[in-house]
Design an enzyme around this catalytic site. Structure first.
Site, PDB file in Angstrom:
ATOM      1  N   LYS A  62       0.828  -1.210   0.000  1.00  0.00           N
ATOM      2  CA  LYS A  62       0.000   0.000   0.000  1.00  0.00           C
ATOM      3  C   LYS A  62       0.860   1.256   0.000  1.00  0.00           C
ATOM      4  O   LYS A  62       0.578   2.222  -0.730  1.00  0.00           O
ATOM      5  CB  LYS A  62      -0.937  -0.019   1.209  1.00  0.00           C
ATOM      6  CG  LYS A  62      -1.999  -1.110   1.150  1.00  0.00           C
ATOM      7  CD  LYS A  62      -2.737  -1.256   2.471  1.00  0.00           C
ATOM      8  CE  LYS A  62      -3.718  -2.426   2.419  1.00  0.00           C
ATOM      9  NZ  LYS A  62      -4.401  -2.657   3.723  1.00  0.00           N
ATOM     10  N   GLN A 106      -4.209  -1.202   9.844  1.00  0.00           N
ATOM     11  CA  GLN A 106      -4.137  -2.534   9.244  1.00  0.00           C
ATOM     12  C   GLN A 106      -4.740  -3.577  10.193  1.00  0.00           C
ATOM     13  O   GLN A 106      -4.351  -3.674  11.353  1.00  0.00           O
ATOM     14  CB  GLN A 106      -2.685  -2.897   8.917  1.00  0.00           C
ATOM     15  CG  GLN A 106      -2.519  -4.243   8.242  1.00  0.00           C
ATOM     16  CD  GLN A 106      -3.177  -4.293   6.876  1.00  0.00           C
ATOM     17  OE1 GLN A 106      -3.082  -3.351   6.103  1.00  0.00           O
ATOM     18  NE2 GLN A 106      -3.826  -5.402   6.579  1.00  0.00           N
ATOM     19  N   ASP A 129     -10.281   3.510   4.744  1.00  0.00           N
ATOM     20  CA  ASP A 129     -10.755   2.125   4.692  1.00  0.00           C
ATOM     21  C   ASP A 129     -12.273   2.054   4.578  1.00  0.00           C
ATOM     22  O   ASP A 129     -12.825   1.021   4.206  1.00  0.00           O
ATOM     23  CB  ASP A 129     -10.313   1.361   5.944  1.00  0.00           C
ATOM     24  CG  ASP A 129      -9.030   0.577   5.722  1.00  0.00           C
ATOM     25  OD1 ASP A 129      -8.775   0.185   4.567  1.00  0.00           O
ATOM     26  OD2 ASP A 129      -8.286   0.346   6.691  1.00  0.00           O
TER      27      ASP A 129
END
Length: 313
Positions: A62, A106, A129
């Protein structure tokens, strides 16, 4: 792509690397224009807690993707011994930092932490997210919002491959709140609503308590199957209607008879590919597009934050 209801000898492989590159090229241009307007480059912070190798690999990918398109990205690493309170304090610090546009935590987190509580700590406008309850609620109401990247990737795959969804039967296998649920929401939503993401399909959601024989019935009637369970080879050839589009979000690491590990999806690819009109492989299917959508969310967050700042002056 073969016509609906007609299997092809060589089904279209919905490998997303070319489209993911295309999206990244588009983002690179948009970010360049954004900076030329006098804005600083979008900034993304990725938080990772613990030493899970897969999580560290995902975060590295990412960060590299962000840098490639012109996003300033950095990783904040914590030991697994970090307390939930300290993690929340760190997130709150980033929430109020005007130099940060996007925050990503994460998952999974250590078992000592409440993932929902942590995700809801991230400011909704920086939640790239799309996991915050405000963003989830706005998605359910067909409002413009930050959408979970994997779900958005599935919709982008369908759009870029020009898969017809209007009035089609779609089956989503898996009901997780971060993947299955938002996919189902967008597939069934009205395309005329404000979000611009509605696909106008007729959607059935199956899950672990759907009897196997009923799962087969539902899948056999589907023009589009999206599966996200993490159960290898759950979807077999006898469950797929000839010519159907099959999108495999599942990813599981398995060990073969020679002791080698490899990644597999929810779909028995070798057999289903003989029946489907179009199918995504694992790996190389949904994954690259998900990373591209995360970058898109980061730019979107930066644009909205700059707009908000301008309106407040």
């Amino acid at each position: 792509m073969t016509p609906w209801g007609q299997p092809g000898l060589w089904p279209e492989s919905l490998t997303e690397r070319p489209f993911a590159k295309e999206i990244k090229d588009e983002l690179r241009t948009k970010i360049h224009s954004f900076v030329n307007l006098g804005h600083r480059a979008p900034a993304l912070c990725c938080i990772i807690v613990g030493d899970d190798p897969a999580s560290h690999t995902y975060v590295r990918n990412k960060i590299q993707a962000a840098i490639d398109v012109g996003i300033n990205a950095r990783t904040i690493k914590y030991d697994a011994t970090l307390s939930e309170e300290d993690l929340i304090n760190a997130i709150n610090s980033l929430n109020t930092d005007d130099r940060v546009d996007g925050i990503l935590v994460q998952l999974p987190l250590p078992g000592t932490m409440d993932e929902r509580k942590v995700c809801n700590t991230v400011a909704p406008e920086k939640d790239v997210d799309g996991f915050h309850i405000v963003n989830v609620g706005q998605l359910c109401l067909d409002m413009p919002t930050l959408v979970p990247a994997t779900a958005l990737a599935v919709i982008e795959i369908l759009k870029r491959h020009k898969v017809e969804t209007f009035g089609r039967n779609a089956v989503v296998v898996g009901r997780s709140k971060n993947v299955g649920m938002p996919i189902a929401m967008m597939l069934h939503s009205d395309g005329h609503h404000d979000s611009g993401l509605g696909m106008d399909a007729t959607v059935t959601v199956c899950h672990r308590y759907t009897p196997p024989e009923q799962l087969e019935v539902f899948c056999r009637s589907a023009d589009i199957i999206v599966t996200a369970t993490g159960v290898p080879k759950l979807i077999k050839a006898n469950m797929v209607k000839p010519g159907a589009t099959v999108i495999d979000v599942g990813i599981t690491r398995v060990t073969d008879e020679q002791g080698k590990t490899r990644l597999v999806g929810d779909v028995d690819y070798d057999e289903v590919s003989k029946i489907a009109g179009a199918i995504t492989p694992v790996p190389g299917g949904v994954g690259p597009m998900t990373v591209a959508m995360l970058m898109q969310n980061t730019l979107q967050a930066a644009q909205r934050l700059r707009e908000r700042e301008s309106n407040s002056q």
